[in-house]
Design a protein around this motif. Structure first.
Motif, PDB file in Angstrom:
ATOM      1  N   GLN A  84     -36.366 -97.510 -95.969  1.00 56.59           N
ATOM      2  CA  GLN A  84     -35.762 -98.294 -94.887  1.00 56.59           C
ATOM      3  C   GLN A  84     -34.765 -99.295 -95.452  1.00 56.59           C
ATOM      4  O   GLN A  84     -33.631 -99.386 -94.989  1.00 56.59           O
ATOM      5  CB  GLN A  84     -36.871 -99.012 -94.119  1.00 56.59           C
ATOM      6  N   THR A 122     -43.133 -96.918 -90.960  1.00 60.24           N
ATOM      7  CA  THR A 122     -42.863 -96.838 -92.396  1.00 60.24           C
ATOM      8  C   THR A 122     -44.144 -96.562 -93.177  1.00 60.24           C
ATOM      9  O   THR A 122     -44.155 -95.779 -94.136  1.00 60.24           O
ATOM     10  CB  THR A 122     -42.196 -98.141 -92.883  1.00 60.24           C
ATOM     11  N   ASP A 143     -35.974 -92.918 -93.098  1.00 60.68           N
ATOM     12  CA  ASP A 143     -36.457 -94.174 -92.516  1.00 60.68           C
ATOM     13  C   ASP A 143     -35.272 -95.076 -92.137  1.00 60.68           C
ATOM     14  O   ASP A 143     -34.715 -95.756 -92.986  1.00 60.68           O
ATOM     15  CB  ASP A 143     -37.378 -94.892 -93.517  1.00 60.68           C
ATOM     16  N   GLU A 144     -34.905 -95.036 -90.883  1.00 61.17           N
ATOM     17  CA  GLU A 144     -33.839 -95.888 -90.332  1.00 61.17           C
ATOM     18  C   GLU A 144     -32.531 -95.788 -91.118  1.00 61.17           C
ATOM     19  O   GLU A 144     -31.977 -96.791 -91.557  1.00 61.17           O
ATOM     20  CB  GLU A 144     -34.312 -97.348 -90.258  1.00 61.17           C
TER      21      GLU A 144
END
Ligand SMILES: Nc1ncnc2c1ncn2[C@@H]1O[C@H](COP(=O)(O)OP(=O)(O)O)[C@@H](O)[C@H]1O
Ligand SMILES: [Mg+2]
Lengths: 334, 256
Positions: free
Chosen positions: B92, B50, B168-169
């Motif tokens: 995220q 991240t 991000d995820e």
């Protein structure tokens, strides 16, 4: 109610407000309404930055006071027409806003830090306006000459001797026009990219940045518009009372008034302003009846009522009404 | 599909470093992504993934290293400027604008390319349609489920008309069906010519989606290659906590 819904609801109040002189002839009631609309202008100015932008200022007196001083001093010292000075008053307030906004937003001051820096600036100007006597007349304040010639009423932007109708309603309509301008500005703002981006910054600044929103510029734009609207209140105040001094201009009272109206009223600031002055007048009346004159007591009672209101209606009067409306329509559907 | 030379490189990161206090979150990370690729960035929690995204997208200032986007130095550019150049990221932990509708959330992204309100709203509706969110347009973003929020992150980023998406995820916390939906959506996005870098723990998705993968561990890039090569790499297996991880990898599942 949605933000747009509230603006429309606020807008619907203008027709009856414009018709008030047909019904209300009592000077006291007109004064009450004028005071209310004045607070609504202050509130709407604050609302652009605080309500839409999420930047809570505790120092909006900075813009009110600067505009008021410029409006008064350019007439007092240079003999300019009030119709000319008002543009400089607006510009001056915006200039101060640009300075404060640049410093705060460039260095990423948010939340309570922003509130504190605006408070500090307002206090600094309060002190400066007392000490720069050559420029501001210091603590004595600036007293403008009263125009007694009805023919000059418009030229001097003073309605005190402007005939029976205007002497009662002239300033009422002045502040009503100013409030209409403020509402129109906010209404316009809501339908632009700028308005959408401002709300996005309030909701989540990092997410807004990630989506291409220049948060610094957007907040700067908001504080400029906010100051310009607040300046209208300053201009009105000087023309109406023909007097300004450091306490009136930069004292905390105006800063607090500016943020109370939208917070109490929800985003429909006219409602909040009515409520504040409604409570204010009522408490004064109650205290006058039961305890005679006790300066300060009404403020305490006022404070208690405010706390109760915020406790029961955290999203303001407009939020409360919206909730009631939703419940009523839900029931109708079931 | 290995990078085919500088001409087609969309993202070129070299020697990127970031230290928080005494902690080296990212140390000398290098990565390059060619146009049209889907590249995965994997690694255990706390590896610095991240942080790497944050530096590339302008949210964090790198201590050292370079970031080139479409062969232009973008280090030090503020996030909104990077976005306007065509580099969009998601977070995220989803960051919706909670009091705005899904429609208005996505429109903020669309405003990056369109000034007029109704144009931005039209684009937003289009993007929502593409990601299967059309029925949710009027919902408050704050009322969305985790899956809904992840999808909204993607929709908003997509509405900015990016050349490169940093995700991000976006699959964390989703069930198998939802993951399949997102995988399909990402394939569709790539088909429109958008390059994608994704941080992902869901190995099934990494394997089926990505052309290449990078593995970050303790801030260092420890491996790169095709997903198949990566999963055989002993350093990588080691990074994912030894034998247990190796066994899980054999199953094609990592939930670090
Ligand atoms: N803003 C920050 N301040 C201090 N430490 C941070 C910060 N952001 C991340 N870290 C630390 O840096 C390391 C890498 O974090 P992160 O990039 O979030 O890892 P990943 O995304 O791979 O799980 C972690 O140890 C994390 O605690
Ligand atoms: Mg992470």
């Amino acid at each position: 109610m949605s933000e747009r819904g509230r603006t429309i609801a606020g807008g619907l109040l203008f027709a009856p407000l414009a018709a008030v002189p047909l019904v209300v002839t009592s000077g006291r009631w007109i004064e009450f309404l004028e005071l209310t609309l004045f607070t609504a202008v202050l509130g709407q100015g604050w609302n652009v930055l605080g309500g839409y932008g999420g930047q809570y200022s505790f120092g909006h007196a900075l813009f009110f006071g600067t505009a008021a001083y410029i409006q008064a001093l350019l007439q007092f010292k240079l003999g300019w027409s009030p119709w000319l000075t008002m543009w400089f008053a607006i510009l001056g307030a915006m200039l101060v806003a640009a300075g404060v906004g640049y410093l705060s937003f460039r260095y990423g001051l948010r939340g309570s830090y922003f509130a504190l820096i605006t408070l500090a600036f307002a206090e600094a100007f309060h002190v400066l306006s007392r000490s720069f006597i050559g420029l501001t007349e210091g603590g004595r304040g600036v007293q403008l000459a009263l125009n007694q010639d009805p023919a000059q009423a418009f030229a001097t932007f003073q309605f005190n001797f402007a005939g029976p109708f205007l002497s009662t309603y002239g300033f009422y309509y002045t502040i009503l026009v100013f409030l209409s301008i403020a509402y129109a500005a906010v209404w316009w703002m809501q339908r632009t990219r700028f308005g959408a981006q401002l709300v996005a910054v309030r909701e989540n600044e990092d997410a807004a940045e990630a989506l291409g929103v220049d948060a610094f510029r957007v907040k700067l734009g908001a504080i400029l518009l906010s100051a310009a609207i607040t300046a209208l209140a300053g201009i009105y105040h000087v023309q109406k009372f023909l007097f300004i001094d450091p306490g009136i201009a930069y004292g905390p009272a105006k800063s607090v008034e500016a943020l109370f109206a939208p917070i109490i009223g929800g985003l429909g600031t006219v409602l909040g302003a009515f409520f504040i002055h409604g409570i204010g007048e009522t408490t004064k009346e109650i205290i006058g009846t039961f305890w005679q004159e006790r300066p300060g007591l009404d403020l305490i009672l006022f404070g208690v009522i405010l706390v109760l209101v915020l406790g029961f209606a955290p999203r303001g009067i407009a939020g409360l009404l919206g909730e009631a409306w939703r419940r009523a329509t839900d029931r109708a559907c079931n | 599909m290995p990078p085919t030379g500088r001409a087609t490189d969309v993202l070129e990161v070299t020697g990127l470093c970031k230290t928080f206090g005494g902690l080296r979150a990212v140390a000398d990370a290098t990565l390059s992504v060619a146009a049209g690729e889907i590249v995965s960035l994997i690694g255990p929690n706390g590896a610095g993934k991240t942080t790497l995204f944050a530096m590339v997208s302008g949210f964090l200032k790198p201590d050292a290293g370079t970031v080139q986007f479409q062969r232009r130095d973008i280090k030090g550019l503020r996030p909104h400027a990077a976005c306007r150049l065509g580099l969009a990221r998601t977070f995220q932990v989803a960051r919706p604008f909670p009091n705005l509708s899904v429609h208005h959330n996505i429109a903020i992204g669309a405003h990056t390319r369109y000034r007029r309100r109704n144009q931005a709203l039209a684009i937003a509706a289009e993007v929502a349609e593409r990601l299967g969110m059309a029925s949710r347009l009027d919902d408050h973003a704050g009322s969305l489920t985790v899956a809904g929020r992840k999808r909204l992150e993607l929709a908003r980023a997509l509405a900015t008309r990016p050349r490169l998406l940093l995700l991000d995820e976006v699959m964390a916390g989703l069930n198998a069906t939802e993951i399949d939906d997102i995988v399909a959506a990402l394939r569709g996005i790539r088909a429109t010519g958008i390059t994608i870098v994704l941080i992902e723990h869901v190995m099934r998705a990494v394997k089926s989606l990505s052309d290449r993968a990078y593995v970050l561990n303790h801030g260092r890039m420890i491996a790169t290659g095709t997903p198949a090569e990566i999963t055989r790499n002993p350093d990588v297996i080691e990074a994912y906590l030894g034998h247990g991880a190796a066994a899980r990898l054999a199953d094609g599942q990592i939930d670090a």
